[in-house]
Design an enzyme around this catalytic site. Structure first.
Site, PDB file in Angstrom:
ATOM      1  N   GLY A 104      49.202  47.195  23.106  1.00  0.00           N
ATOM      2  CA  GLY A 104      48.275  47.903  23.986  1.00  0.00           C
ATOM      3  C   GLY A 104      48.523  47.455  25.412  1.00  0.00           C
ATOM      4  O   GLY A 104      49.189  46.445  25.645  1.00  0.00           O
ATOM      5  N   GLN A 149      46.368  45.407  33.952  1.00  0.00           N
ATOM      6  CA  GLN A 149      47.690  44.792  33.806  1.00  0.00           C
ATOM      7  C   GLN A 149      48.761  45.504  34.609  1.00  0.00           C
ATOM      8  O   GLN A 149      49.874  45.008  34.751  1.00  0.00           O
ATOM      9  CB  GLN A 149      48.104  44.765  32.336  1.00  0.00           C
ATOM     10  CG  GLN A 149      47.258  43.813  31.515  1.00  0.00           C
ATOM     11  CD  GLN A 149      47.714  43.820  30.078  1.00  0.00           C
ATOM     12  OE1 GLN A 149      47.325  44.672  29.308  1.00  0.00           O
ATOM     13  NE2 GLN A 149      48.572  42.874  29.715  1.00  0.00           N
ATOM     14  N   CYS A 154      50.156  38.313  25.182  1.00  0.00           N
ATOM     15  CA  CYS A 154      49.729  39.290  26.181  1.00  0.00           C
ATOM     16  C   CYS A 154      50.916  39.557  27.105  1.00  0.00           C
ATOM     17  O   CYS A 154      51.615  38.617  27.491  1.00  0.00           O
ATOM     18  CB  CYS A 154      48.563  38.695  26.979  1.00  0.00           C
ATOM     19  SG  CYS A 154      47.964  39.768  28.284  1.00  0.00           S
ATOM     20  N   LEU A 155      51.141  40.806  27.457  1.00  0.00           N
ATOM     21  CA  LEU A 155      52.284  41.139  28.314  1.00  0.00           C
ATOM     22  C   LEU A 155      52.168  40.493  29.695  1.00  0.00           C
ATOM     23  O   LEU A 155      53.167  40.339  30.386  1.00  0.00           O
ATOM     24  CB  LEU A 155      52.443  42.655  28.443  1.00  0.00           C
ATOM     25  CG  LEU A 155      52.805  43.392  27.137  1.00  0.00           C
ATOM     26  CD1 LEU A 155      52.923  44.892  27.386  1.00  0.00           C
ATOM     27  CD2 LEU A 155      54.087  42.854  26.531  1.00  0.00           C
ATOM     28  N   HIS A 162      40.937  42.601  22.675  1.00  0.00           N
ATOM     29  CA  HIS A 162      41.766  41.991  23.723  1.00  0.00           C
ATOM     30  C   HIS A 162      41.845  42.922  24.941  1.00  0.00           C
ATOM     31  O   HIS A 162      41.701  42.477  26.086  1.00  0.00           O
ATOM     32  CB  HIS A 162      43.153  41.725  23.125  1.00  0.00           C
ATOM     33  CG  HIS A 162      44.164  41.153  24.061  1.00  0.00           C
ATOM     34  ND1 HIS A 162      44.681  39.888  23.926  1.00  0.00           N
ATOM     35  CD2 HIS A 162      44.792  41.694  25.155  1.00  0.00           C
ATOM     36  CE1 HIS A 162      45.565  39.661  24.891  1.00  0.00           C
ATOM     37  NE2 HIS A 162      45.655  40.739  25.647  1.00  0.00           N
ATOM     38  N   GLU A 163      42.035  44.227  24.709  1.00  0.00           N
ATOM     39  CA  GLU A 163      42.169  45.178  25.826  1.00  0.00           C
ATOM     40  C   GLU A 163      40.836  45.393  26.541  1.00  0.00           C
ATOM     41  O   GLU A 163      40.800  45.471  27.775  1.00  0.00           O
ATOM     42  CB  GLU A 163      42.733  46.519  25.336  1.00  0.00           C
ATOM     43  CG  GLU A 163      44.116  46.445  24.682  1.00  0.00           C
ATOM     44  CD  GLU A 163      45.168  45.746  25.526  1.00  0.00           C
ATOM     45  OE1 GLU A 163      45.062  45.756  26.754  1.00  0.00           O
ATOM     46  OE2 GLU A 163      46.098  45.169  24.928  1.00  0.00           O
ATOM     47  N   HIS A 176      40.276  42.700  28.898  1.00  0.00           N
ATOM     48  CA  HIS A 176      41.020  42.885  30.156  1.00  0.00           C
ATOM     49  C   HIS A 176      40.189  43.685  31.157  1.00  0.00           C
ATOM     50  O   HIS A 176      40.157  43.363  32.346  1.00  0.00           O
ATOM     51  CB  HIS A 176      42.324  43.654  29.912  1.00  0.00           C
ATOM     52  CG  HIS A 176      43.503  42.789  29.579  1.00  0.00           C
ATOM     53  ND1 HIS A 176      43.945  41.788  30.410  1.00  0.00           N
ATOM     54  CD2 HIS A 176      44.340  42.793  28.515  1.00  0.00           C
ATOM     55  CE1 HIS A 176      45.012  41.207  29.859  1.00  0.00           C
ATOM     56  NE2 HIS A 176      45.269  41.798  28.705  1.00  0.00           N
TER      57      HIS A 176
END
Ligand code: ZN
Length: 194
Positions: A45, A50, A92-93, A134-135, A138
């Site tokens: 995702g 991000q 995480c990216l 998680h998203e 963010h």
């Protein structure tokens, strides 16, 4: 414009975004770029923060049991009915190559709006329940490192310090704007669509 993934400790990762009120063509283009970036980096995702955008939206490719994927855009997502507890490794990216176990509810219901303006909801468990939480974190400026046990925080501390040093050196080279400039840019973008 061309969206790019920002890394910790970029300040936009701490931005708590307001609900989106307007979805225009330019935003749709940015969302298409977010999917491309997510696939390029093998992410599950990707949240707007991000890619340095102040919008309450994330993208995900949700696969069913047969492995068929469906691209989903989650606009103004709300999580309800959390149950159970599970601890699994997360990455995480925005934190390349850093993984650590995070404890979260195991099952959730998430409701959101799609690009067509329709509301949808999913009951999820396991990997996707974790990824959605998680998203959504963010979008509130919360990062998975905030949810680690003290021992696990300690275990990744040096890796985080490396990211901080990288960020500071990019900033010195002028590749990353100053805090005030970033805040002004986010406020300008936000005023148009929220
Ligand atoms: Zn992430």
């Amino acid at each position: 414009h061309c969206v790019q993934i920002i890394k910790y400790p970029h300040p936009t990762l701490r931005y708590k975004s307001k609900p989106l009120k307007r979805v225009d063509r330019e935003l749709k283009e940015m969302i298409a770029e977010m999917f491309d970036l997510m696939y390029t980096h093998d992410g599950l995702g990707l949240a707007a923060n991000q890619v340095d955008l102040p919008y309450r939206v994330f993208v995900m490719n949700v696969k069913d049991e047969s492995g068929d994927g469906q691209e989903r855009v989650f606009i103004n997502p709300v999580i309800s009915r959390k149950s159970g507890q599970a601890e699994e490794s997360e990455g995480c990216l925005s934190f390349p190559e850093i993984y650590a176990p995070v404890r979260r509810p195991e099952r959730i219901v998430v409701s959101a709006y799609g690009l067509d303006g329709r509301e949808f909801s999913y009951a999820m468990d396991g990997l996707y329940a974790r990824a959605v939480q998680h998203e959504v974190d963010h979008l509130d400026g919360v990062l998975f490192i905030d949810r680690l046990s003290p021992a696990n925080q300690l275990a990744i501390r040096e890796d985080l310090d490396d990211l901080v040093r990288e960020f500071e050196s990019s900033r010195r080279l002028g590749a990353i704007a100053g805090d005030e400039e970033i805040a002004a840019r986010l406020a300008g973008l936000e005023s148009v669509r929220t």
